[in-house]
Design a protein around this motif. Structure first.
Motif, PDB file in Angstrom:
ATOM      1  N   ILE B   2       0.673  -1.059  -0.020  1.00  0.00           N
ATOM      2  CA  ILE B   2      -0.092   0.154  -0.136  1.00  0.00           C
ATOM      3  C   ILE B   2       0.939   1.285  -0.084  1.00  0.00           C
ATOM      4  CG2 ILE B   2      -1.580   1.283   1.354  1.00  0.00           C
ATOM      5  CD1 ILE B   2      -2.976  -1.329   2.101  1.00  0.00           C
ATOM      6  N   ILE B   5       2.025   2.013  -3.344  1.00  0.00           N
ATOM      7  CA  ILE B   5       1.217   2.331  -4.429  1.00  0.00           C
ATOM      8  C   ILE B   5       0.681   3.752  -4.183  1.00  0.00           C
ATOM      9  CG2 ILE B   5      -1.442   2.190  -4.897  1.00  0.00           C
ATOM     10  CD1 ILE B   5      -1.369  -0.879  -4.282  1.00  0.00           C
ATOM     11  N   PHE B   6       0.644   4.227  -2.847  1.00  0.00           N
ATOM     12  CA  PHE B   6       0.165   5.578  -2.651  1.00  0.00           C
ATOM     13  C   PHE B   6       1.562   6.478  -3.044  1.00  0.00           C
ATOM     14  CE2 PHE B   6      -3.202   3.970  -0.161  1.00  0.00           C
ATOM     15  CZ  PHE B   6      -4.365   4.765  -0.561  1.00  0.00           C
ATOM     16  N   ILE B   9       1.494   7.076  -6.759  1.00  0.00           N
ATOM     17  CA  ILE B   9       0.521   8.047  -7.089  1.00  0.00           C
ATOM     18  C   ILE B   9       0.962   9.502  -6.714  1.00  0.00           C
ATOM     19  CG2 ILE B   9      -1.984   8.890  -6.619  1.00  0.00           C
ATOM     20  CD1 ILE B   9      -2.576   5.715  -6.228  1.00  0.00           C
ATOM     21  N   PHE B  10       1.366   9.595  -5.415  1.00  0.00           N
ATOM     22  CA  PHE B  10       1.900  11.008  -4.904  1.00  0.00           C
ATOM     23  C   PHE B  10       3.148  11.400  -5.748  1.00  0.00           C
ATOM     24  CE2 PHE B  10       4.442  13.521  -2.002  1.00  0.00           C
ATOM     25  CZ  PHE B  10       3.490  14.352  -1.682  1.00  0.00           C
ATOM     26  N   ARG B  13       1.336  12.702  -9.109  1.00  0.00           N
ATOM     27  CA  ARG B  13       0.610  14.133  -8.792  1.00  0.00           C
ATOM     28  C   ARG B  13       1.611  15.170  -8.575  1.00  0.00           C
ATOM     29  NH1 ARG B  13      -4.620  12.917  -6.441  1.00  0.00           N
ATOM     30  NH2 ARG B  13      -5.459  12.079  -8.253  1.00  0.00           N
ATOM     31  N   GLU B  17       1.546  18.287 -10.827  1.00  0.00           N
ATOM     32  CA  GLU B  17       1.408  19.873 -10.525  1.00  0.00           C
ATOM     33  C   GLU B  17       2.589  20.735 -10.738  1.00  0.00           C
ATOM     34  OE1 GLU B  17      -1.075  21.250  -8.696  1.00  0.00           O
ATOM     35  OE2 GLU B  17      -2.326  19.646  -9.159  1.00  0.00           O
ATOM     36  N   LYS B 218      -7.906  26.013 -14.062  1.00  0.00           N
ATOM     37  CA  LYS B 218      -7.500  24.857 -14.794  1.00  0.00           C
ATOM     38  C   LYS B 218      -8.605  23.822 -14.603  1.00  0.00           C
ATOM     39  CE  LYS B 218      -4.488  24.958 -11.394  1.00  0.00           C
ATOM     40  NZ  LYS B 218      -3.210  24.821 -10.479  1.00  0.00           N
ATOM     41  N   ASN B 219      -8.591  22.811 -15.763  1.00  0.00           N
ATOM     42  CA  ASN B 219      -9.660  21.874 -15.655  1.00  0.00           C
ATOM     43  C   ASN B 219      -8.887  20.714 -15.684  1.00  0.00           C
ATOM     44  OD1 ASN B 219     -11.342  19.811 -16.949  1.00  0.00           O
ATOM     45  ND2 ASN B 219     -12.791  21.395 -17.142  1.00  0.00           N
ATOM     46  N   HIS B 220      -8.691  19.840 -14.539  1.00  0.00           N
ATOM     47  CA  HIS B 220      -8.125  18.485 -14.342  1.00  0.00           C
ATOM     48  C   HIS B 220      -8.670  17.387 -15.450  1.00  0.00           C
ATOM     49  CE1 HIS B 220      -5.071  18.950 -11.453  1.00  0.00           C
ATOM     50  NE2 HIS B 220      -5.562  20.135 -11.422  1.00  0.00           N
ATOM     51  N   THR B 221      -9.882  17.758 -15.747  1.00  0.00           N
ATOM     52  CA  THR B 221     -10.722  16.300 -16.439  1.00  0.00           C
ATOM     53  C   THR B 221     -10.299  16.574 -17.755  1.00  0.00           C
ATOM     54  OG1 THR B 221     -12.738  16.936 -14.914  1.00  0.00           O
ATOM     55  CG2 THR B 221     -12.963  15.376 -16.831  1.00  0.00           C
ATOM     56  N   LEU B 266       2.745  -8.161  -6.660  1.00  0.00           N
ATOM     57  CA  LEU B 266       1.973  -8.785  -5.887  1.00  0.00           C
ATOM     58  C   LEU B 266       2.066 -10.316  -6.550  1.00  0.00           C
ATOM     59  CD1 LEU B 266      -1.703  -7.224  -5.555  1.00  0.00           C
ATOM     60  CD2 LEU B 266      -0.180  -7.804  -3.631  1.00  0.00           C
TER      61      LEU B 266
END
Lengths: 352, 546
Positions: B2, B5-6, B9-10, B13, B17, B218-221, B266
């Protein structure tokens, strides 16, 4: 992840599982916090909301001119007359529509209780005295139905005389016709043609056969098919035929000798309009001389105002053979005709 | 897993940014440039209006004054004004009825404009500069997108005509081409927020008003950033939209890769677990089962493995242990069996020993009476030997053992008429050392019966010493003779590790067996022939004192 499952599976204790879940949740929230929020579109309310079934070449310049002159903002919702009828039936009109613009008179007349009477410069109109006196809706322009043809492909002897002549075998597979589901002009043409031959549904059946079950979806494709000679002739509105003849001398049009159907388009204020002052100023504007002149000059439409002349070269309305039906009769037949059209089209079996 | 994974992702991000922050800076810079260029053009437009209205030349021209000098002046004026804005816009002059009088570029300019509609209508309502976006449904035959115009009033304050600056798509492209890149979306909007110029289709048209209101965001989508600007002076707005440097696809790909790596990890964990389970748990389980079989007494169980690691060595050790244990138990059983046999023989040998002893004593006395000395000696010595041999003590001192040897030698001397000499070379300090009883007698007997057979004046000697060593002191006792020596077969038999019983050599065999029983592997017996003739047999045993 697996360790959590295994721990959960052997039931070591819910406290430990909760600890894992809390940890994951905290991490998720932390990571989510790193993401900048996406801007949501703000719901900016316009000064006026207008519903129209008109082509954008008609409504866009008029709306723009109004906004330029007044500085007010207008939000336009487009749809067909049938959409408007549905909205009226479901009671959702008043929620977001202040004014209906360039809607056919049948729809306006049959729903006259939905409109807020307003007496704009009515004296300048030549419409039905009943409408003028009542003031429920304001007529803007008249639009006759015509049959246009390619002069190269249709000789002067062959020029069709009216709607009934289109059922002749010689035009089989050579008529351009927009589906009545997509065009009010086609729907009204079909409706009066059925009334002309006196047998409701019969004309529809025969026409579909003569069209060889092929229809078009817009004026652009219809015009193109006649200009290129793919089709010999077609049923259209007067303004469209007039514009085409202006640009292409090979195209001409006739008014059906049985009598053409003249659709009057008008506007009305919804009786639950929340911006009545703005709505009234909009109605004043669209019923003004400037707009009538503009419609005549730019869109080749016959203004409802008697003080503004029709585009050059158009025969006066009084000279045209006309076929009329009571409004309630038109509305009654309208849906039956559309159902009949779709049924005939759906039961089409290709000939071998 | 875990945290990995985090962390991934961090990292994605953070990277995203930082790139977005960089794009924001670029966007701000570009917006400033576009703003400056636009304002400059609008400012020049105002200058042109001033130039064309600074005196009554233009007004007189529009009023239709037929003066060739005036026409020349207006041409020069128009030429100079057009030069200021050349490449960006064209200038056209319309009379009070909306008819074109003069234009810096006739090609695109409409020959007349309606007074009741559009630009001229708007101009009729003001005396200021009007900014107007042309309507594509009205101006169908021109490329003009935008017009800046001002009415020209005569001395009576009436409209004499209109000065119009026309901008087309190329004008904006020429003006702003260096201020944005192909992937950006630049939109110039009029006062009604209708797009005048769009560099390319917007990602999401429905949000224009919202974006103009927000100013920047900003539009993240959709993965874009935007900045907007509204000019209150010139009644226009700018919206610049820039795609984020990492697209949604790339972000999704990064997340996908993270997930794939996680799944791979895994899978690897699973495989490693499986490997450990198969390679460690399973052999240990097998070893445990084998150990249980050993506990139940099945010593035939063995571990079969080709492994060279610790588990392999453990399995081999187990096999060795089981085999050794099996061997030990078998030898213990054999030893016990032999002991039982020996005990039985001993018991048989001890049958009526007192009867034999008394008989020998009777023979001694009878021989004394009859004055037969040799028989007396024989009987007496034999009786003493018999007594010694049947005593219950298994160990005797070297002194006692030598005493028995002397009895025996005396008997044998009578038998062989004194054909040999017996000697002892033993330091007195080792007389107290213990050794199994009757252990030297068979060696001496061998010397007499085999070594000195056929020899006269033979010599038998027993010598002993204590050999010092780091572990334990060793008592070495040797019996030698100067006879014929020992033949090779016999030497091999004597010097081998595990001797087997040999016919005619029971005495020596018994000596070896006794030593083995008492000392296990802590003894040694060796035999060799001497260079000067004869042989010597030596026994080494641990020193033990009485």
């Amino acid at each position: 992840m697996i360790s959590v499952l295994i721990i959960g599976g052997i039931h070591i204790g819910t406290k430990r599982i909760r600890k894992y879940i809390c940890l994951c949740l905290a991490a998720f929230l932390f990571l989510n916090a790193c993401q900048t929020k996406t801007d949501s579109s703000s719901d900016i309310k316009a000064d006026l909301i207008v519903f129209t079934s008109a082509d954008e070449s008609i409504y866009k310049p008029i709306i723009k001119e109004f906004m330029e002159r007044t500085g007010l903002s207008i939000n336009v919702i487009t749809g067909s007359s049938t959409d408007l009828a549905d909205r009226l039936q479901s009671g959702t009109l008043s929620n977001n529509i202040d004014v209906v613009f360039a809607i056919d008179s049948v729809m306006l007349e049959l729903n006259r209780t939905a409109w807020l009477p307003y007496h704009a410069e009515i004296s300048a109109f030549d419409s039905n005295p009943e409408i003028v006196n009542d003031g429920a809706w304001i007529p803007l322009y008249h639009l006759p139905i015509v049959i246009m043809y390619n002069k190269w492909l249709v000789t002067s002897e062959e020029i069709p005389t009216g709607f009934e002549s289109l059922l002749s075998d010689q035009w089989k597979g050579k008529i351009a016709f927009i589906s009545p589901n997509d065009s009010e002009i086609s729907a009204y043409a079909l409706l009066i043609s059925n009334n002309i031959i006196g047998n409701i549904g019969e004309y529809t059946k025969k026409l579909i056969k003569n069209l060889e079950y092929q229809t078009y979806d817009s004026n652009q494709t219809l015009n193109s098919s006649i200009e290129t000679g793919h089709m010999y002739l077609g049923i259209s509105s007067e303004d469209n035929a007039y514009s085409l003849t202006k640009n292409n001398p090979n195209i001409n049009y006739i008014y059906p000798n049985e009598g053409t159907f003249i659709i009057t388009y008008g506007s009305a204020i919804s009786n639950e309009c929340t911006n009545t002052d703005t709505a009234r100023s909009f109605i004043d504007f669209i019923s003004s001389e400037d707009v009538a002149l503009f419609l005549s000059d730019n869109n080749h439409l016959r203004p409802a105002r008697t003080d503004i002349s029709a585009p050059d070269g158009l025969r006066p309305l009084s000279d045209l053979p006309q076929f009329t039906l009571p409004f309630n009769e038109i509305m009654k037949q309208y849906k039956i005709m559309l159902i009949g059209w779709n049924n005939h089209l759906n039961t089409y079996i290709p000939e071998r | 897993m875990i945290p990995i994974i985090f962390s991934n992702i961090f990292i994605v991000r953070i990277l995203d940014e930082s790139l977005i922050h960089r794009t924001e800076s670029e966007l701000e810079l570009q917006m400033d440039q576009i703003k400056n260029h636009m304002d400059e053009v609008f400012s020049i437009s105002e200058d042109i209006f001033k130039d064309l209205t600074k005196d009554d030349t233009t007004c007189r021209f529009m009023s239709g004054a037929a003066d060739p000098y005036l026409q020349k002046d207006i041409y020069i004026l128009l030429y100079q004004a057009a030069n200021k804005i050349y490449g960006y816009a064209t200038i056209s002059l319309y009379d009070a009825n909306g008819y074109l009088l003069l234009a810096s570029d006739n090609e695109e300019v409409p020959s007349a404009l309606p007074l009741y509609w559009g630009l001229l209508k708007k101009l009729s309502l003001t005396s200021d500069t009007v900014y107007y976006k042309t309507d594509t449904f009205v101006s169908r035959n021109t490329n003009i997108l935008y017009q800046i115009a001002r009415p020209l009033l005569n001395s009576q304050g009436k409209t004499a005509g209109y000065i119009v600056l026309n901008f087309n798509k190329d004008s904006f492209a020429h003006l702003l081409s260096n201020d944005y890149i192909a992937s950006d979306c630049l939109i110039i909007l009029d006062s009604l927020l209708e797009p005048i110029y769009t560099s390319r289709p917007l990602t999401d048209n429905s949000n224009i008003i919202s974006m103009l209101d927000h100013g920047r965001g900003k539009n993240h989508t959709e993965r874009y950033l935007y900045q907007s600007y509204r000019s209150s002076q010139y009644h226009y707005a700018i919206l610049l939209q820039k795609q984020a440097q990492i697209s949604n696809t790339s972000i999704n790909m990064m997340y996908l890769i993270t997930m794939v790596i996680t799944l791979l990890c895994l899978f690897l964990c699973f495989m490693v677990s499986l490997f450990f389970s198969r390679n460690i748990s399973r052999p240990i389980k097998h070893l445990d089962q084998a150990m249980k079989q050993v506990i139940t007494g099945d010593l035939s169980v063995r571990m079969h493995t080709d492994r060279k690691d610790e588990l392999g060595r453990l399995s081999q050790s187990f096999n060795y242990m089981a085999a050794e244990l099996d061997q030990y138990i078998k030898s213990a059983i054999t030893r016990q069996k032999n002991l039982d046999e020996t005990t039985l023989k001993l018991y048989q040998a001890q049958l009526n020993p007192h009867f034999l002893y008394n008989t020998l004593d009777s023979i001694k006395w009878l021989s004394k009476i009859s004055q037969s000395n040799e028989i007396t000696i024989l009987a007496e010595n034999l009786a003493l030997m018999l007594r010694h041999s049947i005593s219950s003590q298994p160990f005797v001192t070297l002194r006692q053992e030598l005493e028995i040897i002397r009895y025996y030698v005396e008997i044998q001397k009578i038998r062989f008429s004194g054909q040999f000499v017996f000697a002892e070379e033993i330091p007195k300090i080792i007389y107290d050392c213990l050794l199994p009883k009757m252990i030297l007698q068979p060696l001496v007997e061998n010397c007499i019966l085999h070594g000195l057979e056929g020899f006269e004046n033979g010599y038998i000697c027993i010598y002993a010493e204590i050999q010092k060593s780091s572990e334990a002191d060793i008592l070495s006792v040797s019996v030698s003779d100067d006879g014929s020596g020992i033949n090779a077969d016999m030497l091999d038999w004597l010097n081998q590790k595990d001797v087997i019983k040999k016919r005619g050599h029971l005495g020596l065999y018994n000596v070896i067996q006794i030593l083995k029983l008492y000392y296990a592997d802590n003894y040694n017996i060796s035999a060799s022939n001497l260079k000067e003739g004869g042989s010597v047999v030596t026994i080494h045993i641990p020193v033990k004192r009485s």
